[in-house]
Scaffold this motif. Structure first.
Motif, short mmCIF file in Angstrom:
data_model
loop_
_atom_site.label_atom_id
_atom_site.label_comp_id
_atom_site.label_asym_id
_atom_site.label_seq_id
_atom_site.Cartn_x
_atom_site.Cartn_y
_atom_site.Cartn_z
N ASN A 59 -17.53 17.21 4.88
CA ASN A 59 -16.93 15.93 4.13
C ASN A 59 -16.24 16.73 2.75
N VAL A 60 -16.08 18.86 2.47
CA VAL A 60 -15.21 18.75 1.63
C VAL A 60 -13.61 18.43 2.01
N PRO A 61 -13.12 19.67 2.93
CA PRO A 61 -12.09 19.15 3.45
C PRO A 61 -11.84 17.42 3.77
N ALA A 62 -12.00 16.93 4.49
CA ALA A 62 -11.97 15.93 4.56
C ALA A 62 -11.82 15.41 3.32
N GLY A 63 -12.54 14.98 2.00
CA GLY A 63 -13.10 14.50 0.97
C GLY A 63 -11.22 15.09 0.18
N LEU A 64 -10.94 15.94 0.19
CA LEU A 64 -9.98 17.08 -0.73
C LEU A 64 -8.63 16.07 0.05
N LEU A 65 -9.28 15.78 1.49
CA LEU A 65 -7.57 15.45 2.34
C LEU A 65 -7.95 13.78 1.93
N ALA A 66 -9.02 13.13 2.01
CA ALA A 66 -8.09 11.74 0.97
C ALA A 66 -7.60 11.41 0.02
N LEU A 67 -7.93 12.67 -0.18
CA LEU A 67 -7.84 11.82 -2.06
C LEU A 67 -6.36 12.53 -2.18
N VAL A 68 -5.71 13.90 -1.88
CA VAL A 68 -4.50 13.95 -1.73
C VAL A 68 -3.48 12.29 -1.24
N TRP A 69 -4.21 12.03 0.06
CA TRP A 69 -3.30 11.35 0.53
C TRP A 69 -2.97 10.03 -0.15
N GLY A 70 -4.23 9.73 -0.66
CA GLY A 70 -4.92 7.86 -1.50
C GLY A 70 -3.71 8.55 -2.67
N ALA A 71 -3.85 9.67 -3.61
CA ALA A 71 -3.26 9.50 -4.66
C ALA A 71 -1.22 9.91 -4.95
N PHE A 72 -0.55 9.83 -2.77
CA PHE A 72 0.83 9.91 -3.14
C PHE A 72 1.28 8.77 -2.19
N VAL A 73 -0.07 7.11 -1.31
CA VAL A 73 -0.05 6.63 -1.26
C VAL A 73 -0.20 5.31 -1.69
N LEU A 74 -1.36 5.04 -2.53
CA LEU A 74 -1.80 4.11 -3.16
C LEU A 74 -0.46 3.87 -4.76
N ARG A 75 -0.57 2.72 -5.71
CA ARG A 75 0.56 2.34 -5.99
C ARG A 75 -0.81 2.68 -7.08
N ARG A 76 -0.11 2.16 -8.73
CA ARG A 76 -0.99 2.37 -10.18
C ARG A 76 -0.01 0.63 -10.16
N VAL A 77 -1.91 -0.29 -10.41
CA VAL A 77 -1.78 -1.77 -10.45
C VAL A 77 -2.34 -1.45 -12.09
N ALA A 78 -1.60 -2.29 -13.41
CA ALA A 78 -1.83 -3.22 -14.51
C ALA A 78 -3.11 -3.36 -14.36
N PRO A 79 -4.06 -2.15 -15.17
CA PRO A 79 -5.57 -2.93 -15.37
C PRO A 79 -5.74 -4.18 -16.21
N GLY A 80 -6.82 -4.98 -16.12
CA GLY A 80 -6.92 -6.15 -16.13
C GLY A 80 -7.58 -5.71 -18.09
N PRO A 81 -7.59 -7.49 -18.27
CA PRO A 81 -8.49 -7.53 -20.19
C PRO A 81 -9.34 -6.25 -20.18
N ARG A 82 -9.86 -6.42 -21.63
CA ARG A 82 -10.44 -5.41 -21.82
C ARG A 82 -11.42 -6.68 -22.77
N GLU A 83 -13.05 -6.13 -21.22
CA GLU A 83 -13.94 -7.06 -21.41
C GLU A 83 -14.98 -6.47 -21.20
N PRO A 84 -16.58 -7.09 -21.83
CA PRO A 84 -17.41 -5.95 -21.71
C PRO A 84 -18.32 -6.13 -19.98
N VAL A 85 -19.27 -4.92 -20.22
CA VAL A 85 -19.22 -4.58 -18.97
C VAL A 85 -21.07 -4.88 -19.37
N ASP A 86 -21.33 -5.03 -18.58
CA ASP A 86 -23.56 -5.66 -18.39
C ASP A 86 -23.48 -4.38 -18.43
N ALA A 87 -23.85 -3.45 -19.40
CA ALA A 87 -24.61 -2.54 -18.83
C ALA A 87 -26.61 -2.38 -18.92
N ALA A 88 -26.62 -3.56 -19.83
CA ALA A 88 -28.09 -3.97 -19.29
C ALA A 88 -28.58 -4.31 -18.28
#
Length: 526
Positions: free
Chosen positions: A182-211
């Protein structure tokens, strides 16, 4: 004015479609990586068990640890992605999954391996909670079913390659390479994803239900401990009884915590609409009936007939082959046949496959009968997953897609987790307690014909239970019909959405076009 990116024939539409297929290649890599990792271990589990001299309880948790952590964290990382950005969380998932795979291959003991499986599961959760949302955002609405069919089809490729790779790697290089590959496949996916995926503005800051996430994790852990202990040492085991009591006691605690949470992890109001409720119930039942099928068939060939890992891997191939054939075909048909019809047909086809398998568990049963049942189950699952996923994602409101999709996946993954735990418990129940470890080690066939016959009873019982669940899923899929013209989520015209807001309209024109005339709603045009 209509968005030119959604207008066929426009330059913007063509550019969006080209980028969408690149995105599909990234998300497909993620699904293949996780699918192969899971299915290779299904076939190679006996090698791991024998290497560590693990008992039945630990053997079950080599599989269950991944599923438990993955299920309990899906909604959390779906929400985190809404806040921090899907691209960033998705790529972090690749990195963590790759690191967990490397360390799992270095495991000095079975419980360290189980811990690293949990690390893998966190990375997989980051990937799975966002892959479907990324696909939905990338494709033009009229091509969503096609893109979803290819995306689901990559899972079929993973399931097709996984058992074969697992058998070959375990027999030739050793079980540790099941994780290291899985290691070389994971590294390939990480590099390809960084190249292809576009940045999207994050949503509003709202609490996460940790409890809520912590209570949900504790509840699922207690339930799985009870099920796995009941399968390995019997339902009267003190650990099994304690786990069941703790799980039952945590249910009202979870309800109380979620009522007070601003953004609850189990906000059932998001699925208050009749169609979404039944579609998700059908997804749960399909997962419960489908998830353990390859593991169950592999254990049948290894424990009952005593074949090696490669032979067992080849014997279970009809399941992923059926999915590989049906998923893209269903995606193509989705432009002419409603996703609802595809999901109902797929659920019925899966039920037919299990009906063939149930009486065919004797060691002397001709393989073509078993193979036919497995193939029908694969075709049914591929068709159902494509139709059901398209139907649900097309009906979701645009806001908080990560949270809602994480909730949808969590429901399905609860079915997957319970499927493995339930299957292992029902399967080994007729086998004497001292011989249950031999089932996981794949050596039961060497004991005696009587022991094998006990196991055959377990296989028949297990297939009967899975068939009943699959039929329930088919009923739920049938009831998940699209809204009629003018109906709100609760049925009558003008009703409000699950949170008191106006009813959300389907966001995919493909879903609208594929519905019968009497089932179409008027789409929102901004």
């Amino acid at each position: 004015m209509p968005d030119p990116r959604d207008t066929p024939g426009s330059p913007e539409y063509a550019a969006r479609l080209r980028h969408a297929w690149l995105v599909c290649s990234v998300t497909g890599l993620g699904l293949v990586l996780i699918g192969v990792a899971g299915n290779t271990l299904n076939v190679a589990l006996p090698e791991v068990v024998r290497h560590f001299h693990a008992d039945a309880f630990a053997a079950g948790w080599v599989l269950l640890a991944f599923m438990l952590v993955n299920t309990a964290s899906l909604v959390f990382f779906g929400r985190v992605a809404d806040l921090l950005g899907r691209r960033e969380v998705y790529l972090a998932g690749f990195a963590l999954f790759t690191a967990g795979s490397l360390l799992a291959g270095l495991s000095p003991g079975v419980w360290f391996l189980i811990a690293m499986r949990a690390v893998q599961a966190v990375g997989a959760s980051m990937i799975l909670a966002n892959g479907t949302v990324i696909i939905t955002d990338a494709f033009p609405p009229d091509r969503l079913s096609q893109g979803m069919g290819v995306y689901i089809g990559t899972l079929s490729v993973a399931q097709l390659a996984g058992p074969t790779l697992g058998g070959l790697v375990a027999e030739t290089a050793g079980w540790r390479w099941i994780f290291w590959m899985n290691v070389p496949a994971g590294l390939l996916a990480l590099v390809w994803g960084a190249f292809v995926l576009r940045r999207v503005a994050p949503g509003p800051r709202e609490p996460v239900d940790a409890a809520g996430n912590l209570v949900m994790f504790a509840l699922l852990s207690a339930a799985l401990v009870a099920l796995s202990e009941a399968g390995s040492r019997g339902p009267s085991s003190p650990v099994a009884l304690t786990g069941a009591v703790v799980a039952a006691a945590l249910v009202p605690v979870l309800v109380a915590v979620e009522r007070r949470a601003a953004r609850p992890v189990l906000d059932v109001r998001l699925f208050g609409e009749r169609m979404l409720a039944f579609a998700n119930a059908a997804s749960f039942c399909n997962a419960l009936a489908r998830a353990s099928l390859i593991l169950l068939a592999a254990l049948h060939f290894r424990a009952a007939t005593g074949v090696g890992p490669v032979t067992a891997a080849l014997a279970v191939l009809p399941v992923p082959v059926g999915m590989a054939v049906a998923s893209p075909l269903a995606g193509s048909l989705g432009r002419r046949i409603s996703p609802h019809a595809l999901s109902v047909g797929g659920a019925l086809l899966s039920s037919a496959g299990l009906a063939v398998l149930m009486p065919s568990t004797a060691p002397g049963t001709p393989y073509w009968i078993v193979g036919t049942g497995l193939f029908l189950c694969g075709c049914g699952s591929g068709t159902f997953l494509t139709g059901n996923t398209t139907q649900v994602m097309a009906a979701l409101p645009a806001g908080n897609l990560g949270l809602v999709n994480g909730f949808r996946l969590m429901i399905m993954n609860v079915g997957i987790v319970l499927s493995v735990a339930l299957t292992l418990s029902v399967l080994t129940a007729p086998v004497s307690a001292e011989l249950r470890g031999r089932v996981y080690a794949g050596t039961l066939s060497r004991v005696s014909p009587a022991a094998v016959e006990q196991l055959m009873t377990g296989f028949r019982n297990t297939y009967a239970v899975l068939l009943g669940v699959a039929l329930c899923g088919a009923v739920c899929a049938l009831l998940a019909r699209p809204r009629r013209r003018g109906e709100g989520p609760s049925g009558p015209p003008g009703s409000s959405g699950p949170s008191g807001t106006p009813a959300a309209q389907p966001s995919s024109r493909a879903a609208m076009d594929s519905m019968p005339d009497s089932s179409r709603s008027t789409p929102n045009v901004s």
